[in-house]
Design a protein around this motif. Sequence first.
Motif, PDB file in Angstrom:
ATOM      1  N   SER A  28       0.828  -1.202   0.000  1.00 44.60           N
ATOM      2  CA  SER A  28       0.000   0.000   0.000  1.00 44.60           C
ATOM      3  C   SER A  28       0.866   1.258   0.000  1.00 44.60           C
ATOM      4  CB  SER A  28      -0.929   0.002   1.214  1.00 44.60           C
ATOM      5  OG  SER A  28      -1.863  -1.044   1.137  1.00 44.60           O
ATOM      6  N   SER A  40      -8.313   1.273  -0.108  1.00 42.40           N
ATOM      7  CA  SER A  40      -7.670  -0.039  -0.048  1.00 42.40           C
ATOM      8  C   SER A  40      -6.683  -0.204  -1.193  1.00 42.40           C
ATOM      9  CB  SER A  40      -8.725  -1.138  -0.114  1.00 42.40           C
ATOM     10  OG  SER A  40      -9.391  -1.093  -1.374  1.00 42.40           O
ATOM     11  N   LYS A  41      -5.899  -1.272  -1.131  1.00 44.35           N
ATOM     12  CA  LYS A  41      -4.921  -1.524  -2.188  1.00 44.35           C
ATOM     13  C   LYS A  41      -5.598  -1.696  -3.555  1.00 44.35           C
ATOM     14  CE  LYS A  41      -1.953  -5.113  -2.095  1.00 44.35           C
ATOM     15  NZ  LYS A  41      -0.767  -5.891  -1.649  1.00 44.35           N
TER      16      LYS A  41
END
Length: 298
Positions: free
Chosen positions: A15, A32-33
């Motif tokens: 990330s 989020s990733k």
Amino acid sequence: MPSKPLSKPLAHLTSKYLQSASLQCGLPLTGSKPTLMSNLRAAAAAPTTLTPTSRILSIDLGLRNLAFALLTPTHTPKKQHNLTLRAWTRLDLLPPDLNKPTHDFSPPSIAHLAVSLLHTHLLPLSPTHILIERQRFRSGGAAPVLEWTLRVNALETALYAALATLRHLEVWEGRVVTGEEATRGKARATGSKAMKLAKIRLVEASLREGKAVGLGTDEVREAVRRFLAAGESRGRKKGGKKAEGEGVETVETDDGKKRDDLADCLCQGVAWLQWQRNLEDLKKKEPWILESAEEMLE
């Protein structure tokens, strides 16, 4: 930023890496990733490739204080500058009228103002990309929505509508970019004054060094001279002293009063140009960015 391509980034990219890449490309850093990767893929797929004929018009919107800068990229490695400033000015769209003590801000009037601005000042510059700084809905974080804010928002909407119409009629083939991302990190509330001053100082230093931005016309060189002279004059007046034999230069326009608008539009344009270059570099270094989500999961 890592230079070695990664074949399966979903399993290896962190990330932190994706946030760093997003920062370099002017994209959101939260999420989020998969969200960060999706943002990067969407940006890479957008038709924003710069060419030697690209003309980027960066606008800091306002009614009393509208500023714009026209920039062109430089692709020749031997050139001293990465970009050239072709136009840089500030406009008052509501000049005083002795016969009209108040201005008309009705929808027809705002629409006429937007069309006049495009026809008289903006489209004659032949921009291929127009960056319009997204306007806030409130001022200083206050709960009420100020009437003046609504007026500027109305002008913003009218400009988008007019440009969309021109594109639909194939009169203008350029692209409109919302400057919300180009002003990411812009200070709010109590930090806004400090941020404005920081931008002015940044632009002053860059223009004095003469390395980052080339000056393309005599009009631009004069605008730069007045911008820098206004800062020097204000600095001497504030200090209350001046060097022996030195006079306080009279600035011919009121650029010194609203130099933050000029600095804003130039910073926005320079930042967006650099982000597009970083995105192009990322596409070359990380082939996965051009893959679909399904291909990445294979």
